[in-house]
Design an enzyme around this catalytic site. Structure first.
Site, short mmCIF file in Angstrom:
data_model
loop_
_atom_site.label_atom_id
_atom_site.label_comp_id
_atom_site.label_asym_id
_atom_site.label_seq_id
_atom_site.Cartn_x
_atom_site.Cartn_y
_atom_site.Cartn_z
N LYS A 62 0.85 -1.20 0.00
CA LYS A 62 0.00 0.00 0.00
C LYS A 62 0.88 1.26 0.00
O LYS A 62 2.10 1.17 0.24
CB LYS A 62 -0.92 -0.05 1.22
CG LYS A 62 -1.94 -1.21 1.15
CD LYS A 62 -2.84 -1.25 2.38
CE LYS A 62 -3.90 -2.33 2.25
NZ LYS A 62 -4.79 -2.38 3.45
N TYR B 232 -12.39 -3.97 -3.52
CA TYR B 232 -12.95 -4.36 -2.22
C TYR B 232 -14.35 -4.96 -2.34
O TYR B 232 -14.80 -5.62 -1.40
CB TYR B 232 -12.92 -3.18 -1.25
CG TYR B 232 -11.53 -2.98 -0.66
CD1 TYR B 232 -11.01 -3.88 0.26
CD2 TYR B 232 -10.71 -1.94 -1.09
CE1 TYR B 232 -9.73 -3.73 0.77
CE2 TYR B 232 -9.43 -1.78 -0.59
CZ TYR B 232 -8.94 -2.68 0.35
OH TYR B 232 -7.67 -2.55 0.85
N ARG C 287 -0.90 -14.61 4.36
CA ARG C 287 -1.71 -13.99 5.42
C ARG C 287 -1.03 -14.15 6.78
O ARG C 287 -1.05 -13.24 7.61
CB ARG C 287 -3.10 -14.64 5.48
CG ARG C 287 -3.98 -14.30 4.32
CD ARG C 287 -4.56 -12.92 4.41
NE ARG C 287 -5.70 -12.83 5.27
CZ ARG C 287 -6.60 -11.87 5.19
NH1 ARG C 287 -6.51 -10.92 4.27
NH2 ARG C 287 -7.61 -11.83 6.02
N THR D 51 -5.39 -7.67 10.50
CA THR D 51 -5.69 -6.40 9.82
C THR D 51 -5.26 -5.18 10.64
O THR D 51 -4.75 -4.20 10.10
CB THR D 51 -7.20 -6.32 9.53
OG1 THR D 51 -7.59 -7.50 8.83
CG2 THR D 51 -7.54 -5.11 8.69
N ARG E 87 2.61 -6.62 9.87
CA ARG E 87 1.81 -5.57 10.51
C ARG E 87 2.15 -5.43 12.00
O ARG E 87 2.04 -4.34 12.56
CB ARG E 87 0.33 -5.86 10.29
CG ARG E 87 -0.10 -5.61 8.84
CD ARG E 87 -1.41 -6.28 8.58
NE ARG E 87 -2.03 -5.95 7.30
CZ ARG E 87 -3.07 -6.60 6.81
NH1 ARG E 87 -3.58 -7.61 7.48
NH2 ARG E 87 -3.60 -6.26 5.65
N ASN F 98 -1.96 -0.17 7.21
CA ASN F 98 -1.42 -1.48 7.59
C ASN F 98 -0.50 -2.07 6.52
O ASN F 98 -0.27 -3.28 6.49
CB ASN F 98 -2.55 -2.44 8.00
CG ASN F 98 -3.56 -2.66 6.89
OD1 ASN F 98 -3.33 -2.28 5.74
ND2 ASN F 98 -4.66 -3.31 7.22
N HIS G 163 -1.98 -5.26 1.43
CA HIS G 163 -3.20 -6.04 1.20
C HIS G 163 -2.78 -7.45 0.80
O HIS G 163 -1.88 -7.61 -0.03
CB HIS G 163 -4.06 -5.45 0.08
CG HIS G 163 -5.11 -6.45 -0.35
ND1 HIS G 163 -6.26 -6.67 0.38
CD2 HIS G 163 -5.13 -7.36 -1.36
CE1 HIS G 163 -6.94 -7.65 -0.19
NE2 HIS G 163 -6.29 -8.09 -1.25
N GLU H 255 -9.15 -11.39 -7.39
CA GLU H 255 -8.31 -10.19 -7.25
C GLU H 255 -7.18 -10.19 -8.29
O GLU H 255 -6.84 -9.13 -8.82
CB GLU H 255 -7.74 -10.12 -5.83
CG GLU H 255 -8.80 -9.83 -4.80
CD GLU H 255 -8.28 -9.72 -3.37
OE1 GLU H 255 -9.06 -9.35 -2.49
OE2 GLU H 255 -7.09 -10.03 -3.14
#
Ligand code: GDP
Ligand code: MG
Length: 202
Positions: free
Chosen positions: A14, A54, A119, A125, A136, A156, A159, A170
């Site tokens: 991001k 999203y 992940r 998140t 994160r 954060n 993505h 995606e």
């Protein structure tokens, strides 16, 4: 069924990840997992691309709204609305501002259990509650109390697709099929010393 090693996931660094000078560090975290980078591009997304991203999952507005309302109540705070869709409308506006504020890097990573492992390494998140050792948890101090107070999206850094089905949607949203490169990673030694680097595309 495709082999596990062919699983793919979408990762986006991001705008804050790029501004913080963390590009190499973040890519390195996924690379050292043993995953293979098969597509990468830098771009400034449009608001439309972010809204579509999203809402690829038609349930995202409802699920995220309900999760956010629960988050307020768990903190002993009244949610700004009891309507999940009203809550998500605000989250989406904030995400559009955040994600179009500068360049991002979109990537496709491939390998065994790519979605789940990315992940895990990325962490939860909300950075404040993300586990130490995750991206994160290690690199950013943001929290929902602070981002909600300042009416902005949580910062954060990354993505990462949540499920294999989400990843497939995606990846199609961010990349054309021809942007994704099929190649083999030859033995490190050969890559370092083989004079002609034969066989990478073969
Ligand atoms: P991710 O997959 O870890 O990015 O999380 P989600 O798909 O659940 O949410 C996407 C984005 O929506 C997050 O990056 C946040 O910007 C926002 N979001 C999700 N849950 C919450 C929440 O409880 N409160 C607020 N304020 N924003 C949220
Ligand atoms: Mg998600």
């Amino acid at each position: 069924m495709a082999h596990h090693k062919e699983e793919r996931t979408l990762v986006i660094i991001k705008p804050d990840g790029i501004q913080r000078g963390l590009i190499g560090e973040l890519i390195g975290r996924y690379e050292r997992l043993g995953l293979k980078l098969v597509a990468l591009k830098m771009l400034v997304p449009t608001e439309q691309m972010i809204e579509e991203h999203y809402t690829l999952d038609p349930e995202w507005r409802r699920v995220t709204g309900e999760k956010t309302i629960k988050g307020y109540k768990d903190r002993g705070l009244p949610p700004p609305s009891e309507d999940p869709l009203a809550i998500t409308a605000v989250i989406l506006e904030n995400l559009k501002k955040y994600m179009t504020s500068g360049p991002v890097i979109a990537m496709v990573w491939e390998g065994a259990h790519a979605v789940e492992l990315v992940r895990k390494v990325t962490g939860g998140t909300e950075p404040r509650s993300a586990v130490p050792g995750t991206i994160r948890g290690d690199f950013v101090p943001d929290s929902y109390v602070m981002s909600d107070q300042d009416s902005r999206a949580i910062r954060n850094l990354i993505h990462a697709s949540g499920t294999v089905a989400e990843a497939e949607m995606e990846i199609k949203h961010w990349f054309k099929p021809e942007d994704i490169i099929a190649y083999r990673v030859l033995l490190h030694e050969a890559t370092l010393y083989e004079p002609e680097l034969k066989g990478i595309l073969g």
